[in-house]
Design an enzyme around this catalytic site. Structure first.
Site, PDB file in Angstrom:
ATOM      1  N   GLY A   1      10.286  -0.863   1.567  1.00 51.02           N
ATOM      2  CA  GLY A   1      11.263  -1.946   1.658  1.00 51.02           C
ATOM      3  C   GLY A   1      11.591  -2.292   3.101  1.00 51.02           C
TER       4      GLY A   1
ATOM      5  CG  ASP B   1       9.842  -1.057  -4.883  1.00 48.95           C
ATOM      6  OD1 ASP B   1       9.230  -0.060  -4.473  1.00 48.95           O
ATOM      7  OD2 ASP B   1      11.083  -1.100  -4.948  1.00 48.95           O
TER       8      ASP B   1
ATOM      9  CG  ASP C   1      11.818   3.336  -3.910  1.00 51.58           C
ATOM     10  OD1 ASP C   1      11.057   2.381  -4.135  1.00 51.58           O
ATOM     11  OD2 ASP C   1      12.935   3.442  -4.431  1.00 51.58           O
TER      12      ASP C   1
ATOM     13  CG  MET D   1      -1.857   1.213   1.283  1.00 51.16           C
ATOM     14  SD  MET D   1      -2.926   1.350  -0.182  1.00 51.16           S
ATOM     15  CE  MET D   1      -3.960  -0.108   0.054  1.00 51.16           C
TER      16      MET D   1
ATOM     17  CG  ASP E   1      10.750   2.110  -8.073  1.00 48.72           C
ATOM     18  OD1 ASP E   1       9.972   2.740  -7.341  1.00 48.72           O
ATOM     19  OD2 ASP E   1      11.683   1.396  -7.631  1.00 48.72           O
TER      20      ASP E   1
END
Length: 220
Positions: A69, A86, A65, A29, A90
């Site tokens: 992670g 991800d 970002d 999310m 990106d």
């Protein structure tokens, strides 16, 4: 270049990541919201010439970002799906940022420069190819990282100069950086391609890759 600061930023975002996990927010999310925020900030403000405001909004969401992670690793939910999501998002965020700058330079009331619109478009394309070159190499079992213009470097350079070029009314700052990113991304693609070629040729299984096939026997 920016990887050396990763430990510092990890210390900064850890409390935020832990709070989001306690609130039941998933890493996926955060990834999605961050991409939407970056894309909206770029496409709403950059084309209208509001570079400093767009840079501030984008920067606020760029940190997602790092946060997503860390959340995935902390919660033990790291997965191939999360990595795929991800990386894919990106590319969308990068495209939105540089695409919005193309629109800025194409706007006769803002950037008004066909040349810079073209250079920015080239930077966008080569940035995407830089990422693709690495992904394709890894899918074949080779390495193709490094180079003059990795993703984090491109983002920081363009956001910082977009902000200051607008605040101080020095458009030349952003133009120089975009020219640099376009050139550096191109060189990075060449570097990664040569690196992969070297690895392929060093692989005994592909020793004859560049050797033309023998002529066919007309009697066969």
């Amino acid at each position: 270049m920016l990887n050396r600061f990763r430990h510092f930023w990890t210390l900064v975002i850890t409390p935020i990541a832990n709070l989001l996990l306690k609130l039941g927010v998933s890493a996926d999310m955060v990834t999605l919201v961050g991409t939407v925020g970056v894309s909206a900030g770029a496409l709403i403000f950059f084309p209208r010439g509001q570079l400093w405001l767009g840079a501030v909004v984008i920067t606020c969401f760029v940190f997602s970002d790092l946060i997503d992670g860390h959340m995935a690793r902390t919660s033990g939910t790291s997965s191939k799906w999360g990595s795929y999501l991800d990386s894919t998002l990106d590319r969308i965020a990068d495209g939105a940022i540089f695409g919005a700058l193309v629109l800025f330079y194409a706007n006769s009331r803002a950037g008004d420069s066909t040349l810079m619109a073209s250079v920015t478009l080239w930077a966008l394309v080569m940035g995407a190819v830089t990422s693709y070159a690495r992904a394709k190499a890894e899918s074949l079992g080779y390495k193709a990282s490094g180079g003059l213009a990795e993703r984090a470097d491109r983002l920081v350079f363009v956001l910082v100069t977009a902000f200051f070029s607008d605040v101080f009314n020095l458009p030349i700052l952003l133009e120089i950086v975009i020219w640099y990113i376009a050139a550096a991304s191109t060189i990075t693609v060449v570097q990664r391609s040569l690196s992969v070629r070297k690895q392929v040729l060093a692989d005994p299984a592909n020793a004859g890759l560049d050797t033309p096939p023998p002529p066919e026997d007309p009697k066969s």
